[in-house]
Design an enzyme around this catalytic site. Structure first.
Site, short mmCIF file in Angstrom:
data_model
loop_
_atom_site.label_atom_id
_atom_site.label_comp_id
_atom_site.label_asym_id
_atom_site.label_seq_id
_atom_site.Cartn_x
_atom_site.Cartn_y
_atom_site.Cartn_z
N GLU A 261 0.89 -1.17 0.00
CA GLU A 261 0.00 0.00 0.00
C GLU A 261 0.92 1.21 0.00
O GLU A 261 1.50 1.55 1.03
CB GLU A 261 -0.88 0.00 1.25
CG GLU A 261 -1.85 -1.17 1.35
CD GLU A 261 -3.01 -1.08 0.37
OE1 GLU A 261 -3.19 -0.02 -0.26
OE2 GLU A 261 -3.72 -2.08 0.22
N CYS A 295 -2.34 9.07 2.48
CA CYS A 295 -2.07 8.63 1.11
C CYS A 295 -3.26 8.94 0.21
O CYS A 295 -3.11 9.09 -1.00
CB CYS A 295 -1.77 7.14 1.10
SG CYS A 295 -3.07 6.21 1.92
P1 NAP Z 1 8.00 5.31 4.84
O1 NAP Z 1 9.13 6.21 5.12
O2 NAP Z 1 8.02 4.51 3.60
O3 NAP Z 1 7.90 4.34 6.12
C1 NAP Z 1 6.91 3.38 6.24
C2 NAP Z 1 7.40 2.27 7.13
O4 NAP Z 1 8.51 1.64 6.49
C3 NAP Z 1 7.91 2.74 8.50
O5 NAP Z 1 7.61 1.77 9.46
C4 NAP Z 1 9.40 2.82 8.26
O6 NAP Z 1 10.18 2.70 9.41
C5 NAP Z 1 9.60 1.62 7.37
N1 NAP Z 1 10.86 1.65 6.64
C6 NAP Z 1 11.55 2.72 6.19
N2 NAP Z 1 12.68 2.31 5.58
C7 NAP Z 1 12.69 0.96 5.66
C8 NAP Z 1 13.61 -0.05 5.22
N3 NAP Z 1 14.73 0.25 4.60
N4 NAP Z 1 13.31 -1.34 5.47
C9 NAP Z 1 12.17 -1.66 6.13
N5 NAP Z 1 11.27 -0.75 6.57
C10 NAP Z 1 11.53 0.54 6.33
O7 NAP Z 1 6.62 6.05 4.85
P2 NAP Z 1 6.05 7.03 5.96
O8 NAP Z 1 6.72 8.33 5.82
O9 NAP Z 1 6.04 6.37 7.30
O10 NAP Z 1 4.52 7.12 5.51
C11 NAP Z 1 4.10 7.97 4.54
C12 NAP Z 1 3.94 7.23 3.22
O11 NAP Z 1 3.05 6.14 3.40
C13 NAP Z 1 3.31 8.09 2.16
O12 NAP Z 1 3.94 7.89 0.92
C14 NAP Z 1 1.87 7.59 2.12
O13 NAP Z 1 1.21 7.82 0.90
C15 NAP Z 1 2.06 6.15 2.39
N6 NAP Z 1 0.81 5.55 2.88
C16 NAP Z 1 0.13 4.73 2.06
C17 NAP Z 1 -1.06 4.18 2.48
C18 NAP Z 1 -1.82 3.25 1.59
O14 NAP Z 1 -2.68 2.56 2.12
N7 NAP Z 1 -1.57 3.22 0.29
C19 NAP Z 1 -1.55 4.48 3.76
C20 NAP Z 1 -0.83 5.33 4.57
C21 NAP Z 1 0.37 5.86 4.12
P3 NAP Z 1 10.81 4.01 10.11
O15 NAP Z 1 9.70 4.62 10.81
O16 NAP Z 1 11.85 3.51 11.01
O17 NAP Z 1 11.37 4.87 9.01
#
Ligand code: NAP
Length: 491
Positions: A261, A295
Site C-alpha cells: 500500500e 495517502c
Molecule cells: P516510509 O518512510 O516509507 O515508512 C513506512 C514504514 O517503512 C515505516 O515503518 C518505516 O520505518 C519503514 N521503513 C523505512 N525504511 C525501511 C527499510 N529500509 N526497510 C524496512 N522498513 C523501512 O513512509 P512514511 O513516511 O512512514 O509514511 C508515509 C507514506 O506512506 C506516504 O507515501 C503515504 O502515501 C504512504 N501511505 C500509504 C497508504 C496506503 O494505504 N496506500 C496508507 C498510509 C500511508 P521508520 O519509521 O523507522 O522509518
C-alpha cells in the site's frame, strides 16, 4: 477538555518494551529511543529499540506459533478479534489521546481513526468464519476439482506513522482471521499506539507468538534479514513508494507474497455542473483529513475554468476558519506535521509553486514557535510545471489548476505514476461512470471526499501498490490457494 493529567494517565498505560513470544522484554543491550510530541518536540516516552537479534527472536516466535495457530477454530479466532474490537471501543478516549499525542492529529480525528481502525477487527472477525473453498466437476464430467484455502504463514507487517492504529488493525485483523502469525514493525515516529494495541491483544487472549511487536530505529537492519528468511511467508507494507520498491527487491529473493500500500497523488476533479458547495465540503475532507498527511489526500485540484474562482474562494474561506493547534487542545482542527523534515518538504513545494507563478490565496508561510505546524494553504492558478503537482504533498496545502474539457481533465488526472484514489464532483451520473472507467486509479470517490471504509477494497494501481486491504479481498492476501485434482469418484 483533555488535561495534562489525562495525558499522563494514558502514557502510563503504554508498555514500553518489545512484545515477543507473549513476553514484554527489553531490546538486546537495553537500547531505547525517544518518541516525541510533534506539537512541542518534547519526549513523550522512551521505548525499547529492537536490534537484528530481537527481529530474529520475533521471527522465531512467529514461526514457532504458526502451526498451532493455523489449527485453531475459525470461530475462536473470530471471537478474539471481536473481543479486541470491543476493548478498543472501551479504550477509545485513551487510544485517541495517545494517537493525538504521538502523531499530532486532532483528538476528534483520532476518535475517527479509532472507530475506523477498530472496525477492521469487527469486519475480519466476521470474515474469519467465511473462508470458503469449492468442489466442482471438471468440464468434461470426469475428474473433480477441489480448491482449498489455507493461511499463507508468518507475516511481516510494516506500518507508517500517519494512521498508527488503523494501518496496524487493517493488517493484523485479516492475519489473525486467516490463521497467520505476524511480526508488526510500526513506524519509529509513532510506536506507542501499536504497543498499547499489543497489550489489548494480549488481554483478549491472543496466544504467545501470534502477534509480535518490535519498534526499532534500524528498520532495514532488522527487517531485511527477516524478509529474506524462508520462514517468513508474507510481507504486507504500507508506506512510501521508494521504500516499497526497496522491500520488493528484498522480497524477490524468496518470491515472497507481498501486499504493498504505497503513495498517492490523488486528483480531485470539479466539473462545471458540480454543486460547488458540496465539492468544497468534499475537498475539506479529502484534503485536510490528518492535516493532509494521508495517502488518500487530494493532491491536485483540477477544476473546470467556469467554477474555478468560486471553488477557490470558498475553499480558502473554509481553510481560513480552521483552528491550528496541538491535537489534544479544545476545538483543534489542524495539528502539527509529523516532523521538521516533513514540514520543510511541504514548504519547499509551496515555494517552488510560488516561484513559478502560483497565486497564494491563503497561508504559505512557516509559523514561529514550537512544534511542526504548517498553516492551511490554498494556491490558485498553479502551472503544470510545479513540483507540487507531481509530488505527494503530505501537508494542508491545496494546489488548484483548471481544465476546459472532460478529456483534458482525465488526461491531467492520469498524468502521474501513482494511482491510489481519485475524486470527482459532477451531477452527471453518466459522466461519473465514464470517469470510473477511464481514471487510472484503484479507488474512486464520486461526489464524496472520503472513500476509506473497512468494507471497501483499499488499494492502488500503478506505483501506488499491489493487493487490497479490507473488504472481501483483504483476507485473501493472507490465504493461499491449493488445488486438488481428484479422479472421477463414480468411475
Ligand atoms: P516510509 O518512510 O516509507 O515508512 C513506512 C514504514 O517503512 C515505516 O515503518 C518505516 O520505518 C519503514 N521503513 C523505512 N525504511 C525501511 C527499510 N529500509 N526497510 C524496512 N522498513 C523501512 O513512509 P512514511 O513516511 O512512514 O509514511 C508515509 C507514506 O506512506 C506516504 O507515501 C503515504 O502515501 C504512504 N501511505 C500509504 C497508504 C496506503 O494505504 N496506500 C496508507 C498510509 C500511508 P521508520 O519509521 O523507522 O522509518
Amino acid at each position: 477538555m483533555i488535561s495534562s493529567a489525562d495525558e499522563k494517565r494514558v502514557l502510563d498505560l503504554v508498555p514500553t518494551q518489545l512484545y515477543i513470544a507473549g513476553k514484554w522484554q527489553d531490546a538486546e543491550g537495553g537500547k531505547k529511543f525517544a518518541v516525541q510530541d510533534p506539537a512541542t518536540s518534547e519526549t513523550l516516552l522512551e521505548v525499547a529499540d529492537a536490534s537484528y537479534a530481537d527481529g530474529q527472536k520475533a521471527l522465531a516466535a512467529a514461526a514457532e506459533a504458526q502451526d498451532s495457530w493455523s489449527k485453531t477454530a475459525p470461530r475462536e479466532r473470530a471471537e478474539m478479534l471481536r473481543r479486541a474490537f470491543e476493548k478498543l471501543l472501551e479504550l477509545s478516549d485513551e487510544f485517541a489521546i495517545l494517537m493525538s499525542l504521538e502523531m499530532g492529529k486532532p483528538f476528534a480525528e483520532a476518535k475517527g481513526e479509532l472507530a475506523y481502525g477498530a472496525e477492521f477487527l469487527r469486519w475480519f472477525s466476521e470474515e474469519a468464519v467465511r473462508i470458503n473453498g469449492r468442489y466442482q466437476t471438471a468440464p468434461d464430467g470426469k475428474n473433480r476439482l477441489m480448491v482449498l484455502k489455507r493461511p499463507v504463514g508468518p507475516a511481516l507487517l510494516i506500518t507508517p506513522w500517519n494512521f498508527p492504529l488503523a494501518m496496524a488493525t487493517r493488517k493484523i485483523g485479516p492475519a489473525i482471521a486467516a490463521g497467520c502469525t505476524s511480526i508488526l514493525k510500526p513506524a519509529a515516529l509513532t510506536p506507542l499506539t501499536s504497543l498499547l494495541f499489543a497489550k489489548v491483544l494480549e488481554d483478549v487472549g491472543v496466544p504467545a507468538g501470534v502477534v509480535n511487536v518490535i519498534p526499532t530505529t534500524s528498520a532495514g537492519e532488522v527487517t531485511s534479514p527477516i524478509i529474506k528468511d524462508s520462514r517468513l511467508r508474507k510481507l504486507s507494507f504500507t508506506g512510501s513508494t521508494p521504500v516499497g520498491k526497496m522491500l520488493l527487491r528484498d522480497a524477490s529473493e524468496q518470491v515472497l507474497r507481498t501486499s504493498m500500500e504505497l503513495g498517492g497523488n490523488a486528483p480531485f476533479l470539479v466539473f462545471e455542473d458540480a454543486d460547488v458547495d458540496k465539492a468544497v465540503d468534499g475537498a475539506m475532507l479529502a484534503k485536510l483529513r490528518n492535516m493532509g498527511e494521508a495517502c488518500t489526500a487530494a493532491n491536485r485540484f483540477i477544476v473546470h475554468e467556469s467554477v474555478a474562482e468560486e471553488f477557490s474562494t470558498k475553499l480558502a474561506e473554509r481553510f481560513g476558519a480552521l483552528k491550528v493547534s496541538r491535537g489534544v487542545a479544545d476545538g483543534a482542527n489542524i495539528g502539527p506535521l509529523i516532523d521538521q523534515k516533513s514540514r520543510q518538504a511541504v514548504h519547499a513545494l509551496v515555494e517552488d509553486a510560488k516561484a513559478k507563478g502560483a497565486k497564494v490565496l491563503l497561508g504559505g508561510e512557516v509559523p514561529d514557535g514550537p512544534g511542526y505546524f504548517y498553516p492551511p494553504t490554498v494556491l490558485a492558478s498553479v502551472p503544470e510545471s510545479c513540483e507540487i503537482l507531481s509530488n505527494e504533498i503530505f501537508g494542508p496545502v491545496a494546489p488548484i489548476c483548471t481544465f476546459k474539457t472532460e478529456d483534458e481533465a482525465v488526461a491531467m488526472a492520469n498524468n502521474t505514476e501513482y494511482g491510489l484514489v481519485a475524486y470527482a464532483f459532477t451531477k452527471d451520473l453518466n459522466r461519473g461512470l465514464r470517469l470510473a472507467e477511464r481514471l487510472e486509479t484503484g479507488m474512486f470517490g464520486l461526489n464524496t471526499g472520503l472513500v476509506s471504509n473497512p468494507a471497501g477494497p483499499f488499494g492502488g494501481v500503478k506505483q501506488s501498490g499491489l493487493g487490497r486491504e479490507g473488504s472481501l479481498e483483504g483476507i485473501e492476501e493472507y490465504l493461499e490457494t491449493v488445488y486438488v485434482g481428484i479422479a472421477d469418484p463414480t468411475a
